[in-house]
Design a protein around this motif. Structure first.
Motif, PDB file in Angstrom:
ATOM      1  N   UNK A   7       0.791  -1.218   0.000  1.00 35.50           N
ATOM      2  CA  UNK A   7       0.000   0.000   0.000  1.00 35.50           C
ATOM      3  C   UNK A   7       0.823   1.267   0.000  1.00 35.50           C
ATOM      4  N   UNK A   8       2.111   1.169   0.375  1.00 38.10           N
ATOM      5  CA  UNK A   8       2.966   2.350   0.439  1.00 38.10           C
ATOM      6  C   UNK A   8       4.030   2.359  -0.664  1.00 38.10           C
ATOM      7  N   UNK A   9       3.907   1.454  -1.609  1.00 36.10           N
ATOM      8  CA  UNK A   9       4.899   1.339  -2.675  1.00 36.10           C
ATOM      9  C   UNK A   9       4.275   1.570  -4.046  1.00 36.10           C
ATOM     10  N   UNK A  10       5.126   1.986  -5.013  1.00 38.73           N
ATOM     11  CA  UNK A  10       4.674   2.018  -6.408  1.00 38.73           C
ATOM     12  C   UNK A  10       5.175   0.790  -7.161  1.00 38.73           C
ATOM     13  N   UNK A  11       6.297   0.195  -6.695  1.00 31.30           N
ATOM     14  CA  UNK A  11       6.868  -0.976  -7.356  1.00 31.30           C
ATOM     15  C   UNK A  11       7.154  -2.040  -6.312  1.00 31.30           C
ATOM     16  N   UNK A  12       6.798  -3.290  -6.636  1.00 29.97           N
ATOM     17  CA  UNK A  12       7.018  -4.409  -5.728  1.00 29.97           C
ATOM     18  C   UNK A  12       7.525  -5.595  -6.528  1.00 29.97           C
ATOM     19  N   UNK A 129      11.871  -4.121 -18.697  1.00 29.54           N
ATOM     20  CA  UNK A 129      11.378  -3.798 -17.356  1.00 29.54           C
ATOM     21  C   UNK A 129      11.468  -2.293 -17.111  1.00 29.54           C
ATOM     22  N   UNK A 130      12.611  -1.695 -17.498  1.00 28.79           N
ATOM     23  CA  UNK A 130      12.778  -0.250 -17.330  1.00 28.79           C
ATOM     24  C   UNK A 130      11.753   0.510 -18.162  1.00 28.79           C
ATOM     25  N   UNK A 131      11.493   0.011 -19.364  1.00 29.87           N
ATOM     26  CA  UNK A 131      10.508   0.659 -20.232  1.00 29.87           C
ATOM     27  C   UNK A 131       9.107   0.568 -19.640  1.00 29.87           C
ATOM     28  N   UNK A 132       8.774  -0.602 -19.091  1.00 30.09           N
ATOM     29  CA  UNK A 132       7.464  -0.767 -18.455  1.00 30.09           C
ATOM     30  C   UNK A 132       7.286   0.235 -17.326  1.00 30.09           C
ATOM     31  N   UNK A 133       8.324   0.382 -16.505  1.00 32.48           N
ATOM     32  CA  UNK A 133       8.245   1.318 -15.376  1.00 32.48           C
ATOM     33  C   UNK A 133       8.126   2.766 -15.854  1.00 32.48           C
ATOM     34  N   UNK A 134       8.800   3.088 -16.954  1.00 30.59           N
ATOM     35  CA  UNK A 134       8.737   4.457 -17.472  1.00 30.59           C
ATOM     36  C   UNK A 134       7.372   4.753 -18.086  1.00 30.59           C
ATOM     37  N   UNK A 135       6.785   3.755 -18.749  1.00 34.88           N
ATOM     38  CA  UNK A 135       5.543   3.975 -19.496  1.00 34.88           C
ATOM     39  C   UNK A 135       4.284   3.779 -18.657  1.00 34.88           C
ATOM     40  N   UNK A 220      20.859   7.241 -17.761  1.00 35.41           N
ATOM     41  CA  UNK A 220      19.772   7.726 -16.913  1.00 35.41           C
ATOM     42  C   UNK A 220      18.789   6.617 -16.604  1.00 35.41           C
ATOM     43  N   UNK A 221      18.458   5.806 -17.614  1.00 34.27           N
ATOM     44  CA  UNK A 221      17.522   4.696 -17.417  1.00 34.27           C
ATOM     45  C   UNK A 221      18.061   3.694 -16.414  1.00 34.27           C
ATOM     46  N   UNK A 222      19.345   3.306 -16.575  1.00 31.21           N
ATOM     47  CA  UNK A 222      19.931   2.331 -15.655  1.00 31.21           C
ATOM     48  C   UNK A 222      20.115   2.912 -14.258  1.00 31.21           C
ATOM     49  N   UNK A 225      16.829   2.641 -12.547  1.00 31.75           N
ATOM     50  CA  UNK A 225      16.585   1.250 -12.148  1.00 31.75           C
ATOM     51  C   UNK A 225      17.449   0.875 -10.946  1.00 31.75           C
ATOM     52  N   UNK A 226      18.707   1.291 -10.957  1.00 33.82           N
ATOM     53  CA  UNK A 226      19.599   0.989  -9.837  1.00 33.82           C
ATOM     54  C   UNK A 226      19.090   1.579  -8.545  1.00 33.82           C
ATOM     55  N   UNK A 227      18.664   2.855  -8.605  1.00 38.64           N
ATOM     56  CA  UNK A 227      18.149   3.509  -7.411  1.00 38.64           C
ATOM     57  C   UNK A 227      16.862   2.852  -6.930  1.00 38.64           C
ATOM     58  N   UNK A 228      16.017   2.433  -7.865  1.00 38.81           N
ATOM     59  CA  UNK A 228      14.764   1.792  -7.521  1.00 38.81           C
ATOM     60  C   UNK A 228      14.996   0.465  -6.799  1.00 38.81           C
ATOM     61  N   UNK A 229      15.916  -0.322  -7.364  1.00 37.66           N
ATOM     62  CA  UNK A 229      16.175  -1.662  -6.793  1.00 37.66           C
ATOM     63  C   UNK A 229      16.951  -1.549  -5.489  1.00 37.66           C
TER      64      UNK A 229
END
Length: 229
Positions: A7-12, A129-135, A220-222, A225-229
């Motif tokens: 409930x507190x996340x955008x990505x899991x 995966x990065x594209x999915x998150x961006x779009x 920038x894309x990577x 993703x690095x910061x997200x993970x």
């Protein structure tokens, strides 16, 4: 606990060994969050997809609704083979556009060898995966991942690809400085005295600028993703 975390996340990312119920957990969390009013996307990165089997509907490489009673729950199964083909086709298009036409055959040879090289499939899936998150415009994106070994390699790739891209940018910067120094050795000759014609210098400068633009976009894309993970 997991439902509260979602409930507190955008990505899991839902991970674990094969057969432990990753798809069921990802789907259950997604269904719960969708029922709570959030728009949810469940993405399978496992080559042996079970998302469609679980929901008893056709799920493929395009976003589709998963549940008949919840409109804001959608699913996607990333096809590794198709993703790799599209990734290499995009790379080939970029390289051919930047390289002299007579080298297009060499580009095709290198891409054919790269298709089965270690890491190619993982890199292509990471890009998707990065594209999915961006779009994605969803409130929550849940990844139903492949078994642990495959996923651990995928999760380590953003750091590797970021470092690799940084290295390419440094090499290009050194090459640009070296070229500028060569041109400065003979100022009377001008650009034409170094490479033959001023037009060739302009074309090379445009090519170098385009390469740098592509590398910066990938970095920038990577990095994201690095910061997200």
């Amino acid at each position: 606990m997991l439902l509260g975390l979602a409930g507190s996340r955008r990505v899991l990312f839902v991970g674990g060994k094969g057969g432990v119920g990753k798809t069921v957990v990802a789907s259950a969390v997604g269904y719960h969050q969708a029922r709570a009013g959030r728009r949810v996307l469940v993405v399978s990165t496992d080559p042996a997809h079970n998302l469609g089997h679980l929901w008893r509907r056709e799920v493929g490489d395009e976003v589709v609704p998963l549940a008949g009673d919840v409109e804001n729950l959608e699913g996607l199964e990333i096809d590794p083979a198709r993703t790799t083909d599209e990734h290499l086709a995009a790379v080939g298009h970029q390289v051919r556009r930047l390289m002299p036409e007579h080298l297009s055959g060499e580009v095709d040879k290198h891409l054919a060898l790269a298709r089965d090289a270690p890491g190619t499939h993982e890199a292509a899936v990471l890009e998707r995966v990065a594209q999915v998150l961006e779009d994605a415009s969803h409130d929550l994106v849940i990844f139903d991942t492949a078994p642990s070994g495959h996923t651990s390699r995928l999760m380590s790739l953003p750091e590797t690809m970021f470092a690799w891209t940084e290295g390419l940018l440094r090499r290009q910067d050194r090459s640009a400085r070296f070229g500028a120094a060569l041109r400065g050795l003979d100022p009377d000759a001008g650009a034409a005295g170094i490479v033959g014609t001023g037009r060739r210098v302009d074309q090379r400068a445009q090519r170098d600028h385009e390469i740098r633009r592509i590398l910066l976009r990938r970095r920038t894309r990577f990095e994201r993703m690095r910061d997200l993970i």
